[in-house]
Design a protein around this motif. Structure first.
Motif, PDB file in Angstrom:
ATOM      1  N   GLN A 128       0.837  -1.191   0.000  1.00  0.00           N
ATOM      2  CA  GLN A 128       0.000   0.000   0.000  1.00  0.00           C
ATOM      3  C   GLN A 128       0.879   1.251   0.000  1.00  0.00           C
ATOM      4  O   GLN A 128       2.087   1.185   0.200  1.00  0.00           O
ATOM      5  CB  GLN A 128      -0.909  -0.003   1.240  1.00  0.00           C
ATOM      6  N   THR A 129       0.259   2.378  -0.247  1.00  0.00           N
ATOM      7  CA  THR A 129       0.996   3.636  -0.213  1.00  0.00           C
ATOM      8  C   THR A 129       1.659   3.817   1.146  1.00  0.00           C
ATOM      9  O   THR A 129       1.021   3.647   2.188  1.00  0.00           O
ATOM     10  CB  THR A 129       0.050   4.812  -0.500  1.00  0.00           C
ATOM     11  N   GLY A 130       2.954   4.142   1.138  1.00  0.00           N
ATOM     12  CA  GLY A 130       3.691   4.335   2.392  1.00  0.00           C
ATOM     13  C   GLY A 130       4.249   3.043   2.957  1.00  0.00           C
ATOM     14  O   GLY A 130       4.843   3.064   4.045  1.00  0.00           O
ATOM     15  N   GLU A 131       4.053   1.911   2.240  1.00  0.00           N
ATOM     16  CA  GLU A 131       4.561   0.633   2.717  1.00  0.00           C
ATOM     17  C   GLU A 131       5.638   0.101   1.763  1.00  0.00           C
ATOM     18  O   GLU A 131       5.755   0.548   0.619  1.00  0.00           O
ATOM     19  CB  GLU A 131       3.437  -0.406   2.813  1.00  0.00           C
ATOM     20  N   ALA A 132       6.395  -0.869   2.262  1.00  0.00           N
ATOM     21  CA  ALA A 132       7.384  -1.559   1.430  1.00  0.00           C
ATOM     22  C   ALA A 132       7.485  -2.997   1.899  1.00  0.00           C
ATOM     23  O   ALA A 132       7.259  -3.305   3.078  1.00  0.00           O
ATOM     24  CB  ALA A 132       8.744  -0.867   1.516  1.00  0.00           C
ATOM     25  N   TRP A 133       7.793  -3.873   0.958  1.00  0.00           N
ATOM     26  CA  TRP A 133       8.062  -5.285   1.271  1.00  0.00           C
ATOM     27  C   TRP A 133       9.551  -5.525   1.093  1.00  0.00           C
ATOM     28  O   TRP A 133      10.197  -4.939   0.220  1.00  0.00           O
ATOM     29  CB  TRP A 133       7.251  -6.204   0.348  1.00  0.00           C
ATOM     30  N   TYR A 134      10.103  -6.427   1.889  1.00  0.00           N
ATOM     31  CA  TYR A 134      11.552  -6.566   1.929  1.00  0.00           C
ATOM     32  C   TYR A 134      11.948  -8.044   1.845  1.00  0.00           C
ATOM     33  O   TYR A 134      11.194  -8.936   2.238  1.00  0.00           O
ATOM     34  CB  TYR A 134      12.105  -5.964   3.226  1.00  0.00           C
ATOM     35  N   GLU A 135      13.170  -8.283   1.362  1.00  0.00           N
ATOM     36  CA  GLU A 135      13.741  -9.624   1.394  1.00  0.00           C
ATOM     37  C   GLU A 135      14.215  -9.940   2.805  1.00  0.00           C
ATOM     38  O   GLU A 135      14.621  -9.048   3.564  1.00  0.00           O
ATOM     39  CB  GLU A 135      14.925  -9.734   0.423  1.00  0.00           C
ATOM     40  N   ASN A 136      14.195 -11.232   3.130  1.00  0.00           N
ATOM     41  CA  ASN A 136      14.557 -11.656   4.481  1.00  0.00           C
ATOM     42  C   ASN A 136      15.947 -11.177   4.886  1.00  0.00           C
ATOM     43  O   ASN A 136      16.160 -10.732   6.009  1.00  0.00           O
ATOM     44  CB  ASN A 136      14.484 -13.188   4.563  1.00  0.00           C
TER      45      ASN A 136
END
Length: 827
Positions: A128-136
């Protein structure tokens, strides 16, 4: 008038069964081509479609600047679905920790193919806006914070990424990935004029729309913009896909060759049956024009009838095979238009060009044949028949494959096959002359039959051997391809890579792996360096060449170099030797060819602002698809040991292997311990990619098996057609032998032995030609290892003898059971 006569002749012979052979041959031709084309296209589309998940799209344009709106307009006009993403490197901060990351900024619609896999499973959503997904590994490096700072923005870390469909495979790209929304990039303030950014434009759509888009868009791209698909080399499955497509095309081309052989055999038999009819028509005053029109119309009706049956058979074949295909493949349905058009073209072209010479001989039959049946009219012009036949095969082959290389390989092999088999076959049959005049036992009678029908048997040898050559070729290539892929992706293929291993961590890491019973590859030192000179000649970049600078073009980037005392596995030397001197380097064959290198050339590298010069002493063949650590350049230790380096390694790990080793931990738990104990080492999980690769290879294996089954069927029908071609002559000979008192046992034994001898000779000659064909195909098309198939030299003659004998006896069963009077009446 001629139309009516042709129609009556067609109906009468169709009912009487005299047209069975030629209609069956044309039906076989059209069914083989249309059916194989449909099945092959479905498999090709499915293989490419499944492989396309590696790049999350069917096509990609990678550009350092925003794409010309005209290109995007073309994509919209052709009905393609598209999405625009950005990729760049930047630093992220979490408290007092920071890390270089690869930012992947994506828009709604990403990914167009495949799924994003999170630690909680697959998802169809995006941050979502303002979010990020990351690698472990990013979480481990930063201490698993709840948020990070990126430029002027703060982003919440809300999900852990297990795998991105277009994540690619590059163990040297050690920066972990951060996935965010494209709309959030502007707020970070990171992208400024001159920033290094990759704009990634992804497209999906129908094959025809993609082809139209490619034709219009590619010329508009500049030198810095790259066109990417699953065969561009960016995907680890590219080599497998290319080889599978070549095999499917080759199998279909051989199907066309079989079909053409059946047409030629049937046309010759058809015309021989009508020699007496033409002689009688000429005796009764029919003009040459009337006879040409009559038999031309008759042949047209036969061809159209065969085409219709073949097309129906091709559709039914596709529907039947589709029921047994995996759902992933059956879901793809390419259009019917091309297979149908190929089937029609095959029927018309092959029926005309393979029937032209037999029809010329038929129309040249003299009226005197009604009194002297041995007269056959035209005896010259065989060169025209060969020219028309090869022309038809080449034309149909190119229409189907659109590959000159494949088509010419098949045509040249067929030419060699015809010449070699005709000469050797005729010579070997002539060897039976001295014993062939004695007929006191079945073997001598069989040899006598071979001698009497030397010319006809030489032609039959070509037919039998052609089918066997094609079968052996397809069988060998299929097995070699499957073996090659199995070697590339064995069950214990690495699913984890360790990069950025510091020198001081190498020994503790080795102890950690041993204590957890993990069998890893060697630890390879990695040093960055740039190739600057070859034989003291300074190299220029591709950009300089395009700008008009003259010079030898090198590699426009830094290379990852390593050193070893011995070469790693799966790196066979194709030229030169290694481990002879301290100042030597071994080069990967593709790079050596690209740079135009020769043995003993000197190469100068710049490493940490220092220059070193080494001599190229060997060339290696590297299998990049093995997912093992591989390098373009491998040095001797003394050449690089003074430079700073990090290391890399890989290993295979799963829960079953740990349990078998007596460990109670899971694979994820072991990997987590490794990350915690060695926080500076980057762990790259490629397990999902390996599994997807293996699934695609399984689908390719099924594809090759199905195509092999189709070619087997076509080969069997050609063998039957070839056996049928000699029935009339054999019937007359059996009648004569019955008249002179030959017993049924003697005739059956002699006939079986005659067919067995023909089959054995065909098998032996087929092995010779198949070995040559495989050498050509493996070296020129498939890039496979060449070796002799020694078991074939015994198996092929025995199998040929058995198969041809069974087919021959099955076809002659009625003749052999008839009495002398029945044979004379039928003749």
């Amino acid at each position: 008038m001629e139309w009516q006569l042709a129609w009556r002749l067609f109906k009468r012979e169709l009912v009487q069964g005299q047209l069975l052979l030629i209609v069956l041959a044309i039906t076989l031709a059209v069914l083989s081509v249309s059916g194989l084309a449909r099945v092959s296209e479905r498999l090709q589309v499915a293989i490419n479609g499944e492989a396309a998940t590696f790049i999350a799209a069917d096509r990609i344009i990678n550009s350092p600047v925003e794409l010309d709106p005209q290109v995007l307009a073309i994509a919209d006009e052709t009905g393609l679905q598209r999405v625009t993403n950005m990729q760049f490197n930047s630093m992220v901060y979490a408290g007092d920790k920071f890390q270089l990351v690869t930012i992947k900024a994506v828009a709604d619609g990403y990914p167009l193919k495949g799924k994003v896999e999170l630690s909680t499973g697959e998802t169809s959503s995006l941050p979502q806006t303002g979010e990020a997904w990351y690698e472990n590994r990013l979480g481990g490096l930063l201490g698993y914070p709840s948020s990070i700072e990126l430029g002027n923005s703060e982003l919440s870390l809300t999900a852990e990424i297990s795998r991105l469909p277009d994540g690619g495979f590059n163990p040297f790209a050690s920066a972990p990935v951060l996935l965010m929304r494209l709309d959030d990039v502007a707020a970070t303030g990171i992208i400024q004029p001159g920033s290094r950014v990759s704009y990634i434009y992804q497209f999906v759509g129908e094959a025809s729309a993609l082809a139209e888009f490619e034709a219009q868009a590619k010329p508009l791209l500049n030198n810095s913009q790259r066109w990417v698909d699953v065969q561009s080399g960016d995907s680890p499955i590219a080599s497998a896909v290319k080889r599978a497509e070549r095999f499917l095309l080759l199998a279909s081309l051989l199907g066309i060759a079989l079909a053409c052989a059946a047409i030629g055999i049937a046309a010759q038999r058809y015309c021989q049956r009508h020699y007496d009819v033409v002689a009688m028509l000429k005796t009764f005053g029919a003009s040459a024009k009337q006879i040409r029109l009559l038999f031309g119309l008759h042949l047209l009706l036969v061809t159209l009838f065969g085409i219709a049956l073949g097309l129906i058979g091709g559709v039914l074949l596709d529907l039947a095979i589709n029921q047994y295909l995996p759902a992933e493949i059956a879901a793809y349905s390419p259009p019917y238009f091309r297979p149908i058009m190929l089937g029609v073209a095959t029927g018309l072209i092959s029926a005309f060009m393979f029937s032209a010479y037999p029809l010329m001989r038929l129309l040249a039959i003299p009226p005197l044949r009604v009194l002297q049946r041995q007269l056959e009219g035209l005896q010259l012009g065989m060169w025209l028949h060969l020219l028309l036949s090869l022309g038809a095969m080449a034309l149909l082959g190119y229409l189907y494959s659109r590959s000159i290389q494949l088509t010419m390989t098949v045509v040249l092999t067929v030419m060699l096959l015809g010449v070699l088999l005709s000469l050797l076959g005729f010579f070997m049959i002539r060897m039976g002359h001295s014993v062939g005049m004695k007929t006191t036992n079945p073997l001598q009678l069989a040899l006598a039959g071979l001698r009497r029908r030397a010319r006809q048997n030489a032609v039959q040898l070509v037919g039998f051997s052609s089918a066997l050559v094609l079968l052996l070729t397809i069988l060998a290539l299929r097995q070699d391809l499957l073996n090659e892929w199995q070697k590339q992706l064995p069950e214990n293929a690495p699913n984890y890579f360790l990069v950025n291993i510091a020198p001081e961590d190498a020994s503790p890491l080795q102890q950690f792996l041993e204590s957890n019973r993990i069998q890893a590859t060697d630890i390879y030192p990695v040093i960055r360096g740039r190739l600057t000179h070859i034989n003291d000649e300074e190299l220029i970049s591709g950009e300089q060449e395009r700008a008009g600078v003259e010079g030898r073009v090198g590699i426009s980037r830094e290379l990852n170099l390593t050193y070893r005392d011995t070469l790693p596995p799966n790196n066979p030397i194709t030229l030169g030797t290694f481990n002879q001197a301290d100042d030597e380097v071994s080069i990967e064959s593709g790079v050596a060819e690209r740079l135009g290198l020769a043995l003993n050339d000197t190469l100068t590298f710049n490493i940490d602002n220092q220059s070193i010069t080494v001599k190229m002493t060997s060339v290696r063949q590297v299998q990049w698809e093995t997912l093992q650590p591989n390098f373009f350049m491998i040095f001797r230790p003394k050449a690089l040991e003074g430079f700073n380096y990090t290391s890399m390694a890989s290993f295979h790990l799963n829960d079953a292997k740990l349990k078998a080793a007596g460990s109670e931990l899971t694979a994820n738990a072991v990997v987590l311990q490794l990350i915690q104990q060695f926080p500076t080492i980057s762990v790259i999980d490629v397990g999902a990619m390996v599994e997807q690769l293996r699934q695609i290879i399984d689908q390719v294996s099924l594809s090759l098996t199905l195509v092999l089954a189709l070619v087997l069927l076509a080969s069997a029908l050609v063998l039957i057609a070839q056996t049928e071609a000699g029935m009339a002559t054999r019937q007359r000979e059996l009648a004569v032998l019955r008249t002179f008192g030959a017993s049924g046992w003697l005739l059956r034994s002699a006939t079986g032995l005659e067919f067995a001898l023909l089959g054995a000779i065909s098998g032996l000659l087929a092995v010779i030609v198949a070995e040559f064909a495989l050498y050509m195909l493996k070296t020129q098309v498939f890039e496979l290892v060449v070796y002799m198939h020694w078991p074939w030299w015994a198996i092929a003659p025995l199998s040929g003898a058995l198969v041809v004998a069974v087919l021959g006896m099955w076809r002659c069963r009625q003749l052999l059971n008839q009495s002398c009077s029945e044979l004379l009446k039928a003749g």
